[in-house]
Design a protein around this motif. Structure first.
Motif, mmCIF file in Angstrom:
data_model
loop_
_atom_site.group_PDB
_atom_site.id
_atom_site.type_symbol
_atom_site.label_atom_id
_atom_site.label_comp_id
_atom_site.label_asym_id
_atom_site.label_seq_id
_atom_site.Cartn_x
_atom_site.Cartn_y
_atom_site.Cartn_z
ATOM 1 N N ARG A 155 -7.524 6.523 4.442
ATOM 2 C CA ARG A 155 -8.006 7.887 4.693
ATOM 3 C C ARG A 155 -6.896 8.927 4.551
ATOM 4 O O ARG A 155 -7.060 10.070 4.974
ATOM 5 N N LEU A 156 -5.768 8.526 3.952
ATOM 6 C CA LEU A 156 -4.627 9.439 3.845
ATOM 7 C C LEU A 156 -4.994 10.730 3.125
ATOM 8 O O LEU A 156 -4.704 11.832 3.617
ATOM 9 N N ALA A 157 -5.623 10.632 1.976
ATOM 10 C CA ALA A 157 -5.981 11.834 1.210
ATOM 11 C C ALA A 157 -6.923 12.730 2.014
ATOM 12 O O ALA A 157 -6.795 13.965 2.008
ATOM 13 N N GLU A 158 -7.862 12.109 2.705
ATOM 14 C CA GLU A 158 -8.798 12.868 3.552
ATOM 15 C C GLU A 158 -8.043 13.620 4.644
ATOM 16 O O GLU A 158 -8.304 14.806 4.894
ATOM 17 N N LYS B 171 0.825 -1.207 0.000
ATOM 18 C CA LYS B 171 0.000 0.000 0.000
ATOM 19 C C LYS B 171 0.865 1.265 0.000
ATOM 20 O O LYS B 171 0.512 2.267 -0.642
ATOM 21 N N ILE B 172 1.986 1.230 0.728
ATOM 22 C CA ILE B 172 2.904 2.370 0.737
ATOM 23 C C ILE B 172 3.511 2.574 -0.649
ATOM 24 O O ILE B 172 3.626 3.711 -1.134
ATOM 25 N N LYS B 173 3.894 1.485 -1.303
ATOM 26 C CA LYS B 173 4.435 1.602 -2.667
ATOM 27 C C LYS B 173 3.413 2.259 -3.591
ATOM 28 O O LYS B 173 3.759 3.103 -4.420
ATOM 29 N N SER B 174 2.168 1.869 -3.444
ATOM 30 C CA SER B 174 1.115 2.455 -4.271
ATOM 31 C C SER B 174 0.929 3.940 -3.963
ATOM 32 O O SER B 174 0.774 4.762 -4.873
ATOM 33 N N ALA B 175 0.968 4.293 -2.684
ATOM 34 C CA ALA B 175 0.748 5.681 -2.274
ATOM 35 C C ALA B 175 1.888 6.597 -2.702
ATOM 36 O O ALA B 175 1.668 7.790 -2.959
ATOM 37 N N THR B 176 3.106 6.068 -2.760
ATOM 38 C CA THR B 176 4.280 6.889 -3.062
ATOM 39 C C THR B 176 4.794 6.728 -4.487
ATOM 40 O O THR B 176 5.623 7.514 -4.933
ATOM 41 N N GLN B 177 4.357 5.677 -5.153
ATOM 42 C CA GLN B 177 4.829 5.334 -6.501
ATOM 43 C C GLN B 177 6.312 4.942 -6.504
ATOM 44 O O GLN B 177 7.002 5.089 -7.517
ATOM 45 N N ILE C 299 0.858 12.202 10.135
ATOM 46 C CA ILE C 299 -0.322 12.259 9.266
ATOM 47 C C ILE C 299 -1.174 10.997 9.408
ATOM 48 O O ILE C 299 -2.388 11.052 9.571
ATOM 49 N N ILE C 300 -0.536 9.833 9.302
ATOM 50 C CA ILE C 300 -1.185 8.568 9.665
ATOM 51 C C ILE C 300 -0.331 7.913 10.733
ATOM 52 O O ILE C 300 0.847 8.260 10.910
ATOM 53 N N THR C 301 -0.902 6.963 11.449
ATOM 54 C CA THR C 301 -0.155 6.347 12.544
ATOM 55 C C THR C 301 -0.232 4.833 12.488
ATOM 56 O O THR C 301 -1.232 4.256 12.037
#
Length: 386
Positions: free
Chosen positions: A260-263, A38-44, A190-192
């Motif tokens: 919910r990162l974008a939110e 999921k982190i790879k997807s969020a950061t590319q 930002i997220i935990t």
């Protein structure tokens, strides 16, 4: 007390953690790889290595890049001490580059001047430069990257504040202008994941090295062993590593939070914009946002125009605390900490950072902050400063 920062935990987060607690795996199960995906997807980025803290991620990043005794890192004096300490863990030395007076990030112009001076006077050049995206706002990474090509240093982005932010329209952490990027998932970030961190990279050898070192330097991969496996139980320690693993519980919380990162980041930007609109008449300097960036807005830092007030920095800070406003200060310049003073650093070496420290205050900003809470903060500032 209205805190300067606070986690936002939903029922979905709680359910995700409970599901892990009822499962067969509390460590080394499916959630950590899922979180990394999921982190790879969020950061590319091509690779993500989850660990138990951003400090551990910084340490592993330095080791993966080969930092050792005789080397030196350069970083900003305005950061948490972990950014500099990671070099000392490797037996290397630390030096600092003064900050930009507008963004409070490591100044790319000061970096260029210091590199040129060091080269001209045959002084040690940095092995690694660690820019810190203070408050979630990215540094001038394109210029820093260009300097790395000229002077031959590696780059670790300390993006502990910056998950969900963007630079030049791309996610922070994609490592276009760095070798490795590090994020923090401490509760006020930002997220935990309660505690936790991650390192992203586009280089498979760096990813493999960090993954190996986070788990005692042990491998079960036949490709890395020095002899054929003795059986299904077999493993080898091929490096001196550490127990820096993230737990399944932490990873499950992180997977849920990432939805919910974008939110979270959008809400922080909305709140920050509201501060910008209603604080403009006070004797303070508002945080500047640079072009081509979208800050994650981890912190909202104001600078006091002390010449226009009758109170000292400390008096203003203390009075706000008495009024139940949980202000803080990010950060005390690392080079004036007693430990670093003992290493030879002195007050006066990085004057812009020291001036910043004498004027800065972080005021409350967090995802679940209500308009009423924000108005309470603003009114308290007006009561103290006007």
């Amino acid at each position: 007390m209205i805190p300067y920062g606070k986690q936002a935990i939903s029922q979905q987060d709680i359910d995700s953690v409970i599901k892990v607690l009822k499962s067969d795996f509390l460590t080394q199960g499916p959630q950590v790889p899922l979180f990394e995906k999921k982190i790879k997807s969020a950061t590319q980025a091509n690779h993500a290595i989850a660990v138990n803290s951003a400090t551990s991620a910084l340490h592993l990043a330095c080791l993966a890049l080969g930092l050792s005794q005789g080397d030196v890192i350069w970083t900003t004096p305005i950061s948490f001490v972990a950014t500099a300490n990671c070099a000392l863990y490797c037996g290397a030395d630390v030096d600092f580059v003064d900050i930009d007076p507008s963004t409070y990030n490591l100044s790319a112009s000061e970096l260029e001047k210091k590199l040129s001076y060091a080269q001209q006077h045959n002084l040690p050049l940095p092995t690694i430069v660690i820019p810190v995206h203070l408050c979630g706002q990215p540094c001038d990474m394109e210029k820093i990257h260009a300097l790395s090509k000229t002077y031959g240093f590696s780059i670790i982005e300390d993006a502990s504040h910056a998950i969900g932010g963007k630079y030049q329209g791309k996610p922070i952490g994609n490592c276009e202008y760095s070798d490795i990027t590090v994020f923090s998932f401490h509760p006020v970030k930002i997220i935990t994941t309660a505690e936790g961190g991650v390192a992203t990279t586009n280089t498979i050898k760096l990813a493999q090295k960090m993954a190996l070192l986070r788990s005692h330097g042990i491998t079960r991969d036949d490709d890395f062993m020095t002899e054929p496996s003795h059986g299904a139980w077999y493993y080898q320690q091929i490096e001196l590593g550490f127990n820096y693993r993230m737990t399944e519980i932490q990873a499950a919380l992180g997977v849920s939070q990432l939805t919910r990162l974008a939110e979270f980041v959008d809400d922080r930007n909305r709140l920050a914009k509201r501060y910008d609109d209603i604080l403009g008449d006070l004797p303070i300097i508002l945080p500047k946002q640079i072009k081509d960036s979208y800050s994650a807005r981890h912190l909202y830092i104001i600078k006091l125009k002390l010449a226009e007030t009758k109170l000292t920095h400390k008096q203003i800070f203390d009075t706000l605390r008495v009024k139940k406003i949980g202000v803080n200060l990010h950060y005390i310049p690392i080079h004036i900490q007693p430990y670093y003073q003992a290493l030879g650093f002195r007050a006066g070496q990085f004057p812009i950072a020291e001036e910043y420290y004498e004027q800065a205050i972080s005021i409350p900003l967090f995802h679940k902050m209500t308009d009423e809470q924000q108005e309470t903060v603003v009114q308290a500032l007006k009561d103290v400063l006007l």
